[in-house]
Design a protein around this motif. Structure first.
Motif, PDB file in Angstrom:
ATOM      1  N   ASP A  34       0.749  -1.305  -0.039  1.00 59.37           N
ATOM      2  CA  ASP A  34      -0.043   0.077   0.005  1.00 59.37           C
ATOM      3  C   ASP A  34       0.805   1.168  -0.031  1.00 59.37           C
ATOM      4  OD1 ASP A  34      -2.187  -1.686  -0.208  1.00 59.37           O
ATOM      5  OD2 ASP A  34      -2.585  -1.312   2.141  1.00 59.37           O
ATOM      6  N   LEU A  35       2.077   1.218   0.718  1.00 59.77           N
ATOM      7  CA  LEU A  35       2.699   2.268   0.717  1.00 59.77           C
ATOM      8  C   LEU A  35       3.343   2.568  -0.524  1.00 59.77           C
ATOM      9  CD1 LEU A  35       4.107   1.908   4.423  1.00 59.77           C
ATOM     10  CD2 LEU A  35       2.850   3.890   3.676  1.00 59.77           C
ATOM     11  N   LEU A  36       3.795   1.653  -0.924  1.00 58.66           N
ATOM     12  CA  LEU A  36       4.781   1.722  -2.381  1.00 58.66           C
ATOM     13  C   LEU A  36       3.659   2.295  -3.465  1.00 58.66           C
ATOM     14  CD1 LEU A  36       6.889  -1.479  -2.756  1.00 58.66           C
ATOM     15  CD2 LEU A  36       7.650   0.842  -2.596  1.00 58.66           C
ATOM     16  N   ARG A  37       2.473   1.736  -3.452  1.00 56.13           N
ATOM     17  CA  ARG A  37       1.645   2.119  -4.501  1.00 56.13           C
ATOM     18  C   ARG A  37       1.173   3.596  -4.149  1.00 56.13           C
ATOM     19  NH1 ARG A  37      -0.285  -1.933  -7.741  1.00 56.13           N
ATOM     20  NH2 ARG A  37      -0.563  -4.138  -7.111  1.00 56.13           N
ATOM     21  N   ASP A  38       0.947   4.014  -3.122  1.00 52.44           N
ATOM     22  CA  ASP A  38       0.711   5.304  -2.681  1.00 52.44           C
ATOM     23  C   ASP A  38       1.867   6.305  -2.971  1.00 52.44           C
ATOM     24  OD1 ASP A  38      -1.978   4.477  -2.364  1.00 52.44           O
ATOM     25  OD2 ASP A  38      -1.840   4.450  -0.191  1.00 52.44           O
ATOM     26  N   GLY A  39       3.027   6.166  -2.430  1.00 53.47           N
ATOM     27  CA  GLY A  39       3.993   7.071  -2.600  1.00 53.47           C
ATOM     28  C   GLY A  39       5.374   6.580  -3.062  1.00 53.47           C
ATOM     29  N   GLY A  40       5.399   5.405  -3.836  1.00 54.06           N
ATOM     30  CA  GLY A  40       6.516   4.783  -4.279  1.00 54.06           C
ATOM     31  C   GLY A  40       7.684   4.402  -3.184  1.00 54.06           C
ATOM     32  N   TYR A  41       8.864   4.216  -3.535  1.00 58.45           N
ATOM     33  CA  TYR A  41       9.983   3.907  -2.721  1.00 58.45           C
ATOM     34  C   TYR A  41      10.291   4.854  -1.750  1.00 58.45           C
ATOM     35  CZ  TYR A  41      14.690   2.355  -1.439  1.00 58.45           C
ATOM     36  OH  TYR A  41      15.559   1.746  -0.674  1.00 58.45           O
ATOM     37  N   PRO A  42      10.284   5.992  -2.006  1.00 57.35           N
ATOM     38  CA  PRO A  42      10.471   7.094  -0.839  1.00 57.35           C
ATOM     39  C   PRO A  42       9.394   6.835   0.577  1.00 57.35           C
ATOM     40  CG  PRO A  42      10.600   8.248  -2.841  1.00 57.35           C
ATOM     41  CD  PRO A  42      10.230   6.840  -3.131  1.00 57.35           C
ATOM     42  N   ALA A  43       8.283   6.479   0.203  1.00 58.36           N
ATOM     43  CA  ALA A  43       7.190   6.257   1.336  1.00 58.36           C
ATOM     44  C   ALA A  43       7.455   5.208   1.844  1.00 58.36           C
ATOM     45  CB  ALA A  43       5.828   6.259   0.327  1.00 58.36           C
ATOM     46  N   LEU A  44       8.234   4.186   1.640  1.00 56.42           N
ATOM     47  CA  LEU A  44       8.244   2.827   2.354  1.00 56.42           C
ATOM     48  C   LEU A  44       9.207   3.086   3.351  1.00 56.42           C
ATOM     49  CD1 LEU A  44       7.458  -0.087   2.601  1.00 56.42           C
ATOM     50  CD2 LEU A  44       9.290  -0.529   0.759  1.00 56.42           C
ATOM     51  N   SER A  45       9.168   2.652   4.451  1.00 52.78           N
ATOM     52  CA  SER A  45       9.816   2.685   5.439  1.00 52.78           C
ATOM     53  C   SER A  45       9.470   1.701   6.717  1.00 52.78           C
ATOM     54  CB  SER A  45      10.230   4.082   6.257  1.00 52.78           C
ATOM     55  OG  SER A  45       9.093   4.426   6.803  1.00 52.78           O
ATOM     56  N   HIS A  46      10.193   1.511   7.571  1.00 43.17           N
ATOM     57  CA  HIS A  46       9.994   0.576   8.557  1.00 43.17           C
ATOM     58  C   HIS A  46       8.916   1.092   9.471  1.00 43.17           C
ATOM     59  CE1 HIS A  46      13.239  -1.908   7.335  1.00 43.17           C
ATOM     60  NE2 HIS A  46      12.805  -2.901   7.908  1.00 43.17           N
ATOM     61  N   SER A  47       9.232   2.400   9.651  1.00 44.79           N
ATOM     62  CA  SER A  47       8.459   3.275  10.648  1.00 44.79           C
ATOM     63  C   SER A  47       7.002   3.582   9.803  1.00 44.79           C
ATOM     64  CB  SER A  47       9.175   4.705  10.677  1.00 44.79           C
ATOM     65  OG  SER A  47      10.212   4.681  11.470  1.00 44.79           O
ATOM     66  N   ALA A  48       7.044   3.658   8.600  1.00 42.33           N
ATOM     67  CA  ALA A  48       5.767   3.954   7.930  1.00 42.33           C
ATOM     68  C   ALA A  48       4.707   2.622   8.054  1.00 42.33           C
ATOM     69  CB  ALA A  48       5.803   4.322   6.566  1.00 42.33           C
ATOM     70  N   VAL A  49       5.388   1.518   7.881  1.00 35.50           N
ATOM     71  CA  VAL A  49       4.650   0.083   7.906  1.00 35.50           C
ATOM     72  C   VAL A  49       4.126   0.046   9.395  1.00 35.50           C
ATOM     73  CG1 VAL A  49       4.934  -2.280   7.786  1.00 35.50           C
ATOM     74  CG2 VAL A  49       5.760  -0.948   5.774  1.00 35.50           C
ATOM     75  N   ALA A  50       5.048   0.228  10.285  1.00 40.82           N
ATOM     76  CA  ALA A  50       4.667   0.116  11.892  1.00 40.82           C
ATOM     77  C   ALA A  50       3.505   1.005  12.359  1.00 40.82           C
ATOM     78  CB  ALA A  50       5.888   0.368  12.605  1.00 40.82           C
ATOM     79  N   LYS A  51       3.629   2.475  11.619  1.00 40.50           N
ATOM     80  CA  LYS A  51       2.430   3.353  11.996  1.00 40.50           C
ATOM     81  C   LYS A  51       1.159   2.839  11.326  1.00 40.50           C
ATOM     82  CE  LYS A  51       1.262   8.058  11.447  1.00 40.50           C
ATOM     83  NZ  LYS A  51       2.050   9.497  11.129  1.00 40.50           N
ATOM     84  N   ALA A  52       1.166   2.331  10.060  1.00 41.22           N
ATOM     85  CA  ALA A  52       0.044   1.871   9.343  1.00 41.22           C
ATOM     86  C   ALA A  52      -0.564   0.483  10.017  1.00 41.22           C
ATOM     87  CB  ALA A  52       0.309   1.606   7.907  1.00 41.22           C
TER      88      ALA A  52
END
Length: 178
Positions: free
Chosen positions: A23-41
Motif C-alpha cells: 500500500d505504501l509503495l503504491r501510494d508514494g513509491g519507494y520514498p514512502a516505504l520505511s519500517h516506521s511507516a509500515v509500523a505506523k500503518a
C-alpha cells in the motif's frame, strides 16, 4: 511435521506487513516505504517490522514481489499475442516508477538484485512461451530479447498509450514474420 501456532502467527504477521508495504509503495513509491511507516500503518512498534524484515531492501523486495504478482500474475486468457503483450505493457507502464526504483536498488542490494533477476527471468520465460507458436525455435530467444529490450526502452520515454502500443505492434509484427 504439523505447523505450530507460532508458525501460523508469523505467516499472518508477515502477510500483514507485506500488505501495508505494498500500500505504501503504491501510494508514494519507494520514498514512502520505511519500517516506521509500515509500523505506523499497522499500529505496531517499529522493532516488530525489523524482526521480520531486517532492512528496507528486504521489505521493499518482498513488497515488490507482491506488486508484480498482483499486477502481472494473471494474464488474460486470450490466444492473441498482441492482446496479451498490450496488457503486459500497459501494466508495466503503471509499474515503471517502482520498477525503476527496483533497478536502482539492485545496484546496491543483493536482495533487490535477486528479485530483479527472478522477475526478468519470469517475464522472459512467459514471453518465450507466448511467442513459441509464432517464431521459429532458432530465433525465439533473440526475438524475445529484442522485445524485452525494446519495451524497457519504450517505458522510459514519455509516449501516449496509442504511440506505445502502435510501436509495440510494429515491432512484434516485424519480428514474427515468417
Amino acid at each position: 511435521m504439523p505447523r505450530n501456532r507460532q508458525d501460523v502467527e508469523r505467516e499472518i504477521k508477515v502477510a500483514e506487513i507485506r500488505r501495508a508495504a505494498v500500500d505504501l509503495l503504491r501510494d508514494g513509491g519507494y520514498p514512502a516505504l520505511s519500517h516506521s511507516a509500515v509500523a505506523k500503518a499497522l499500529g505496531l512498534a517499529r522493532a516488530a517490522i525489523y524482526w521480520y524484515f531486517p532492512t528496507k531492501d528486504d521489505l521493499f523486495a518482498a513488497a515488490m514481489a507482491d506488486v508484480y504478482a498482483q499486477d502481472l500474475g494473471t494474464p488474460p486468457d486470450d490466444p492473441d499475442v498482441m492482446a496479451r503483450l498490450r496488457w503486459a505493457v500497459e501494466r508495466l507502464t503503471v509499474l515503471q516508477p517502482l520498477t525503476h526504483a527496483l533497478h536502482e536498488r539492485a545496484r546496491q542490494s543483493e536482495v533487490a538484485a535477486e528479485l530483479e533477476a527472478a522477475l526478468q527471468e519470469t517475464l522472459c520465460s512467459r514471453l518465450r512461451d507466448l511467442l513459441a507458436p509464432h517464431v521459429p525455435p532458432d530465433r525465439l530467444d533473440q526475438v524475445a530479447t529484442a522485445i524485452i529490450v525494446f519495451v524497457e526502452g519504450l517505458l522510459t520515454q514519455p509516449r501516449s498509450t496509442d504511440e506505445r502500443l502502435g510501436l509495440l505492434e510494429f515491432l512484434v509484427t516485424e519480428l514474427t514474420r515468417a
